[in-house]
Design an enzyme around this catalytic site. Structure first.
Site, PDB file in Angstrom:
ATOM      1  N   TYR A  52       0.813  -1.176   0.087  1.00  0.00           N
ATOM      2  CA  TYR A  52       0.214   0.263  -0.238  1.00  0.00           C
ATOM      3  C   TYR A  52       1.019   0.448   0.415  1.00  0.00           C
ATOM      4  O   TYR A  52       2.216   1.159   0.475  1.00  0.00           O
ATOM      5  CB  TYR A  52      -1.094   0.413   0.988  1.00  0.00           C
ATOM      6  CG  TYR A  52      -0.179   0.364   2.393  1.00  0.00           C
ATOM      7  CD1 TYR A  52       0.103   1.700   3.232  1.00  0.00           C
ATOM      8  CD2 TYR A  52       0.166  -0.310   3.077  1.00  0.00           C
ATOM      9  CE1 TYR A  52       0.779   1.876   4.190  1.00  0.00           C
ATOM     10  CE2 TYR A  52       0.780   0.005   4.218  1.00  0.00           C
ATOM     11  CZ  TYR A  52       1.194   0.651   4.414  1.00  0.00           C
ATOM     12  OH  TYR A  52       1.727   0.522   6.446  1.00  0.00           O
ATOM     13  N   PHE A  62       1.837   9.411   3.417  1.00  0.00           N
ATOM     14  CA  PHE A  62       2.679   9.941   5.147  1.00  0.00           C
ATOM     15  C   PHE A  62       3.072   8.225   5.150  1.00  0.00           C
ATOM     16  O   PHE A  62       3.824   7.799   6.378  1.00  0.00           O
ATOM     17  CB  PHE A  62       1.100  10.106   6.054  1.00  0.00           C
ATOM     18  CG  PHE A  62      -0.016   9.157   5.471  1.00  0.00           C
ATOM     19  CD1 PHE A  62      -0.057   8.096   6.328  1.00  0.00           C
ATOM     20  CD2 PHE A  62      -0.983   9.833   4.483  1.00  0.00           C
ATOM     21  CE1 PHE A  62      -1.473   7.541   6.265  1.00  0.00           C
ATOM     22  CE2 PHE A  62      -2.115   9.398   4.402  1.00  0.00           C
ATOM     23  CZ  PHE A  62      -1.982   7.595   5.279  1.00  0.00           C
ATOM     24  N   ASP A  63       2.971   7.341   4.396  1.00  0.00           N
ATOM     25  CA  ASP A  63       3.324   6.019   4.612  1.00  0.00           C
ATOM     26  C   ASP A  63       3.278   5.433   3.707  1.00  0.00           C
ATOM     27  O   ASP A  63       2.493   5.196   2.587  1.00  0.00           O
ATOM     28  CB  ASP A  63       2.470   5.477   5.716  1.00  0.00           C
ATOM     29  CG  ASP A  63       3.047   3.888   6.334  1.00  0.00           C
ATOM     30  OD1 ASP A  63       4.023   3.899   5.800  1.00  0.00           O
ATOM     31  OD2 ASP A  63       2.052   3.448   6.992  1.00  0.00           O
ATOM     32  N   ILE A  82      -6.923  -0.342  10.258  1.00  0.00           N
ATOM     33  CA  ILE A  82      -8.390   1.037  10.812  1.00  0.00           C
ATOM     34  C   ILE A  82      -9.880   0.489   9.611  1.00  0.00           C
ATOM     35  O   ILE A  82      -9.370  -0.199   9.430  1.00  0.00           O
ATOM     36  CB  ILE A  82      -8.036   2.288   9.413  1.00  0.00           C
ATOM     37  CG1 ILE A  82      -7.500   2.450   8.442  1.00  0.00           C
ATOM     38  CG2 ILE A  82      -6.387   3.169  10.968  1.00  0.00           C
ATOM     39  CD1 ILE A  82      -7.489   3.219   7.718  1.00  0.00           C
ATOM     40  N   TYR A 108      -8.973   8.036  10.845  1.00  0.00           N
ATOM     41  CA  TYR A 108      -8.393   8.324  12.348  1.00  0.00           C
ATOM     42  C   TYR A 108      -9.366   8.966  13.167  1.00  0.00           C
ATOM     43  O   TYR A 108      -8.969  10.135  14.111  1.00  0.00           O
ATOM     44  CB  TYR A 108      -6.937   8.903  12.512  1.00  0.00           C
ATOM     45  CG  TYR A 108      -5.726   7.410  11.703  1.00  0.00           C
ATOM     46  CD1 TYR A 108      -5.495   6.947  12.884  1.00  0.00           C
ATOM     47  CD2 TYR A 108      -5.891   7.851  10.458  1.00  0.00           C
ATOM     48  CE1 TYR A 108      -4.745   5.834  12.562  1.00  0.00           C
ATOM     49  CE2 TYR A 108      -4.551   6.586   9.779  1.00  0.00           C
ATOM     50  CZ  TYR A 108      -4.170   5.312  11.188  1.00  0.00           C
ATOM     51  OH  TYR A 108      -4.059   4.197  10.269  1.00  0.00           O
ATOM     52  N   PHE A 125      -5.376   5.621  -0.270  1.00  0.00           N
ATOM     53  CA  PHE A 125      -4.653   4.601  -0.282  1.00  0.00           C
ATOM     54  C   PHE A 125      -4.603   3.663  -1.593  1.00  0.00           C
ATOM     55  O   PHE A 125      -5.781   3.559  -1.880  1.00  0.00           O
ATOM     56  CB  PHE A 125      -5.104   3.037   0.971  1.00  0.00           C
ATOM     57  CG  PHE A 125      -4.534   3.793   2.546  1.00  0.00           C
ATOM     58  CD1 PHE A 125      -3.282   3.613   3.123  1.00  0.00           C
ATOM     59  CD2 PHE A 125      -5.446   4.580   2.991  1.00  0.00           C
ATOM     60  CE1 PHE A 125      -2.781   4.716   4.293  1.00  0.00           C
ATOM     61  CE2 PHE A 125      -5.387   4.812   4.510  1.00  0.00           C
ATOM     62  CZ  PHE A 125      -3.988   4.752   5.094  1.00  0.00           C
TER      63      PHE A 125
END
Length: 556
Positions: A52, A62-63, A82, A108, A125
């Site tokens: 991902y 961010f990731d 999540i 979140y 994502f």
């Protein structure tokens, strides 16, 4: 529905590449970038593996698992990621690539995940579904998850009565081994170690290896378990990881309507065929008492196998019933309670006596068997001969007070000649005489049971026979007809038709007594003579000339 964000909501949509749709009531969107393989999707509890990349709506990354070079692994639907992931990834196929747009409520929320994800952030994502390992929620309550490590053989699973052989190792979540065995046997319904093992083996195939995640309610609960010997302590409310292998199992079958006779298969037999009633079987036998005393041994030590015919009372009833459930080459341990063995009397056997009221155990090997011929395998003469033989056996059983077995013989005899369209006129006369005799003799048994409806049905069936003229009263034994009418009067004393029938009956009795009281006093004697008359008419001497009558009066 008011709670849907729009009319495009689909919980598991079929998308074309480049198409985007909402797939959740809270606004989760899915856009397909690449189609997956096959038709399956991962299920709750499955361990999935994905790549991902996560970004904010403005494109800020961010990731990324791709950047790290390590796929992300997690259990689906277990709250390890999540909510948007749990709900979105379960719609993906293997190899599929999609972009999920996830609202704050499914990500979140108000707090965000500082410093990379701000409060109330909608996230995107780019997810690729690499693979998943099937993990089943055995009890459908999240208490036991089963991950298959090695597929098993065949298709069947053990049942409650079966005796299983397993290997297992149980660990705490920190890896501490608390119990293990390289081979332990137990009955499924009785269980072993903790409740999870019994639940799990019922879902497994022979040779299957699994990893179980066992929550406290199927382990040792709030109390845990103290250490004992080589067994380690299990803390209160502990989740266990159990590696379990189903090595093999012995099938246990409950035989009979009351399920009191038990057969445990020690060695599987060949094919699918079983002996039928009347089959000639050859077996090896060892009979034991509960304390292990051997009271019977046949077919062993170079001795020829023991031969008997099933459903002929040549062995105890429990053994008879068990053997007809076996296959050629099968070896089984049969547990037989007293009522299907030697009952309340002592029995003298070859090697040791069997005390009264003993449960007995037979190790049985079915060496071979020869099935009794079915009617469709016989020519007409053989069918008539078989029907006559079974009728005579029925009469002998009835005379000795074995009414239920006699009834079975009559039914069997009648079936051999039930369909006579291919019979010659002479053969039809013989078959009709047999059917009449068997059905009326069987009616005598039904009357003893006070099954008046069945008795009347059997007698009425024969009222239509060309052998006789007249009604039920003219065909059935007069004593039985009187019982039937009296029963009807008990139920409805004011029934005019029944009263008239009773009056007619008494007149018939008086009339018939004048002619031949002996002939009409006994149903078996009457139908024996009718058979003799039919035989003489046809000139066929294959039918018995005379049959010993069975006294219904004395049997009633």
């Amino acid at each position: 529905m008011n709670d849907l964000p729009n009319d495009d909501y689909e919980p598991n949509p079929i998308l074309k590449v480049g198409e985007e749709k909402e797939i959740d009531k809270q606004g989760l969107k899915k856009k397909l970038l690449k189609e997956g393989q096959g038709w399956e999707n991962p299920e709750v509890g499955d361990q999935v593996e994905v790549h991902y990349t996560g970004t904010l709506l403005d494109g800020t990354k961010f990731d990324s698992s791709r950047h790290r070079g390590t796929p992300c692994k997690f259990k689906l639907g277990q709250g390890q990621v999540i909510k948007g992931w749990d709900q979105g990834i379960k719609t993906m196929k293997k190899g599929e690539n999609a972009i999920f747009t996830i609202p704050p409520e499914l990500a979140y929320g108000e707090s965000g995940s500082p410093p990379t994800i701000p409060p109330n952030a909608t996230l995107q994502f780019d997810v690729e579904q690499l693979s998943w390992t099937s993990v089943k929620d055995i009890c459908k309550d999240g208490g036991i998850f089963k991950k298959i490590l090695t597929e098993g053989e065949k298709w069947d699973n053990p049942r409650d009565r079966d005796e299983v052989l397993v290997k297992y190792e149980a660990r705490l979540e920190d890896g501490t081994v608390v119990s293990k065995s390289d081979g332990v046997e137990f009955t499924v319904k009785d269980g072993y170690f903790c409740p999870a093992l019994s639940k799990a083996v019922k879902t497994m195939k022979k040779g299957e290896k699994v990893l179980l995640t066992v929550k406290p309610q199927y382990a040792f609960g709030e109390k845990g378990r103290a250490a004992s010997g080589d067994e380690g302590a299990v803390p209160p409310n502990a989740t266990l990881d159990v590696e379990l292998e189903l090595v093999s199992w012995k099938t246990v079958t409950e035989i009979g309507d009351d399920k009191k006779i038990l057969k445990k298969i020690l060695k599987e037999g060949e094919g699918y065929q079983h002996p039928n009633d009347g089959a000639v079987v050859k077996v090896k036998l060892i009979g034991k008492l509960e304390d292990g005393t051997v009271f019977l041994k046949k077919g062993h030590d170079e001795e020829e196998p023991f031969e008997f015919k099933t459903d002929e009372e040549q062995v105890i009833e429990g053994l008879d019933r068990a053997v007809v459930t076996m296959k050629k080459g099968e070896v089984a341990l049969v547990t037989i309670p007293p009522e299907y063995a030697f009952s309340s009397t002592e029995s003298k056997q070859d090697l040791a006596p069997v005390p009264p009221n003993s449960t007995v155990y037979y190790e049985v090997e079915l060496v071979s068997f020869e099935k009794e011929k079915k009617s469709w395998d016989m020519n007409n003469a053989e069918k008539i001969e078989a029907a006559g033989r079974y009728k005579e056996e029925g009469n002998a059983l009835f005379k000795s007070g074995k009414y239920a077995r006699a009834s079975k013989r009559y039914e069997k005899a009648a079936k051999f000649v039930e369909y006579d369209s291919s019979f010659s006129e002479e053969e039809k006369k013989q078959s009709r005489a047999l059917k009449v005799a068997c059905n009326l003799n069987n009616a005598a048994y039904k009357l003893k049971l006070k099954d008046f409806k069945q008795a009347e049905k059997l007698c009425t069936k024969e009222c239509e026979s060309p052998l006789q003229e007249g009604s039920y009263i003219q065909l059935a034994d007069l004593d039985f007809a009187e019982l039937d009418i009296k029963k009807a009067l008990e139920i409805d004393p004011d029934n005019r038709d029944v009263k008239l029938e009773y009056k007619t009956l008494k007149e018939k009795v008086k009339e018939f007594n004048k002619k031949d009281a002996k002939f009409y006093g006994n149903m078996f004697a009457k139908w024996s003579k009718l058979e003799h008359m039919e035989s003489n008419k046809s000139g066929n001497q294959a039918m018995p000339k005379e049959e010993e009558p069975i006294s219904i009066d004395s049997a009633a």
